[in-house]
Design a protein around this motif. Sequence first.
Motif, PDB file in Angstrom:
ATOM      1  N   SER A 155      21.125  40.205 -51.910  1.00  0.00           N
ATOM      2  CA  SER A 155      20.956  38.796 -51.569  1.00  0.00           C
ATOM      3  C   SER A 155      21.283  38.568 -50.095  1.00  0.00           C
ATOM      4  O   SER A 155      21.860  39.424 -49.413  1.00  0.00           O
ATOM      5  CB  SER A 155      21.867  37.926 -52.432  1.00  0.00           C
ATOM      6  OG  SER A 155      23.233  38.211 -52.148  1.00  0.00           O
ATOM      7  N   LYS A 156      20.922  37.394 -49.609  1.00  0.00           N
ATOM      8  CA  LYS A 156      21.278  37.041 -48.240  1.00  0.00           C
ATOM      9  C   LYS A 156      22.789  37.056 -48.065  1.00  0.00           C
ATOM     10  O   LYS A 156      23.309  37.437 -47.008  1.00  0.00           O
ATOM     11  CB  LYS A 156      20.710  35.665 -47.887  1.00  0.00           C
ATOM     12  CG  LYS A 156      19.195  35.631 -47.739  1.00  0.00           C
ATOM     13  CD  LYS A 156      18.718  34.243 -47.357  1.00  0.00           C
ATOM     14  CE  LYS A 156      17.216  34.227 -47.054  1.00  0.00           C
ATOM     15  NZ  LYS A 156      16.412  34.590 -48.222  1.00  0.00           N
ATOM     16  N   LEU A 157      23.523  36.652 -49.105  1.00  0.00           N
ATOM     17  CA  LEU A 157      24.974  36.674 -49.030  1.00  0.00           C
ATOM     18  C   LEU A 157      25.508  38.095 -48.946  1.00  0.00           C
ATOM     19  O   LEU A 157      26.406  38.383 -48.152  1.00  0.00           O
ATOM     20  CB  LEU A 157      25.584  35.963 -50.243  1.00  0.00           C
ATOM     21  CG  LEU A 157      27.102  36.062 -50.354  1.00  0.00           C
ATOM     22  CD1 LEU A 157      27.787  35.420 -49.147  1.00  0.00           C
ATOM     23  CD2 LEU A 157      27.605  35.420 -51.650  1.00  0.00           C
ATOM     24  N   ARG A 175      25.146  39.283 -45.582  1.00  0.00           N
ATOM     25  CA  ARG A 175      26.097  38.611 -44.686  1.00  0.00           C
ATOM     26  C   ARG A 175      27.498  39.195 -44.837  1.00  0.00           C
ATOM     27  O   ARG A 175      28.233  39.335 -43.859  1.00  0.00           O
ATOM     28  CB  ARG A 175      26.099  37.105 -44.989  1.00  0.00           C
ATOM     29  CG  ARG A 175      26.902  36.274 -43.992  1.00  0.00           C
ATOM     30  CD  ARG A 175      26.464  34.818 -44.037  1.00  0.00           C
ATOM     31  NE  ARG A 175      26.747  34.178 -45.295  1.00  0.00           N
ATOM     32  CZ  ARG A 175      27.862  33.471 -45.538  1.00  0.00           C
ATOM     33  NH1 ARG A 175      28.782  33.351 -44.612  1.00  0.00           N
ATOM     34  NH2 ARG A 175      28.040  32.889 -46.695  1.00  0.00           N
ATOM     35  N   ALA A 193      22.465  32.577 -50.243  1.00  0.00           N
ATOM     36  CA  ALA A 193      23.191  32.904 -49.015  1.00  0.00           C
ATOM     37  C   ALA A 193      24.600  32.325 -49.009  1.00  0.00           C
ATOM     38  O   ALA A 193      25.394  32.645 -48.127  1.00  0.00           O
ATOM     39  CB  ALA A 193      22.425  32.387 -47.798  1.00  0.00           C
TER      40      ALA A 193
END
Length: 362
Positions: free
Chosen positions: A178-180, A183, A244
């Motif tokens: 995932s975007k998270l 990150r 995110a």
Amino acid sequence: MWLQRALSNCYSCLNPSRNICRQPRRLIYNQYLVRLHPYWKANLISMQVFLMTQDLRRARLVVWTDDTSLLVTNNTAPFFDTFSEHITVKRFEYSKEVVGTPWEGDAFFGNGGLVRRSCTMHAAWADLVRLMLLHKYGHFWMDNDVVLYRDVSYLLDTCYQFVTRWTNQHVLRIEPGSKLSHRIMQTALRMPLNHANFTGEVMDKLCKPNGYITAHPMYNNTDIYNTCLFRVLIRNNNTGPPDAVLYDFPLGWWDHDWSGCFASREAINDTHWRKMAGSTLAMHNRHPGNNYAAVNPLGPEAPPSPLRRVIKIVEDFFEQCSSPGCLPTEGMSLLAFEGFGDMRSSRMRALLRQQHDRRQLQ
């Protein structure tokens, strides 16, 4: 109440277009163990409770380790062999798992040997391992000393990505790729333990301004990936599409012990036990080491603590359940198994038999 809301929802917060009720997906629960505790039964409790409480139609537990022979021993092999349909022991190879992640090729994080030598404790190493595993495989992380009081699989399939709102991230919910998760790994790149100015650039400028408090001097600040990283993520640019964003859920939802409500090894009366185990999602019992044997005896001299009660429930159930066929196919509360060895629990055994027969027909 929050869990009941989730159970009444057929749509994922991360993907509202998918009907969870009609399209349930397989969810991976992850644990990591370096080796078994000398009193090895302590390591099995979390896994046994997983089998008893989670919806096994969608949940699978993967136990990662550097050397499978240290986990699958003469004592534990019968358990892992018997329930291999639901629990897998898998070797963790840093050099293999880092491939394809934001850490690949990095001077520090790309070198598993260097990373491990920089971690003064197994716990600090495990903090990094979980980030990599969740990024690659998802969906849920729980420490090996977490006891789930009820089924959380449906919740995991509907809710946002989260951590607990305190220092110890014993449960994590992260979507793979995932975007998270990107990150998280990219933020970690800013805080290598071998940073040339670790104190000034990492601790003083990044961690402490975001609320970092060292858990114990023995970590020598290597606990930053547990107690600093997620604070930085939540307080800085925690916006964007649902996949995110990182949420922090109250610690008390997932643990009555760490939050100081009911200690897992202190006596508790029946009323408080049923209220606590019926309204908390999990207990983080912090394996009591060699003292585990002291809470295990079930004689009248032993304090009726939450941990002792859990041990009795688990032992009573697995004395009668020796194959996957007797496991509940649908998620159940751990409290539902209390008194399983007594005649008054005949209705529970009948329910499990019905579920088993239905599974055979399917």
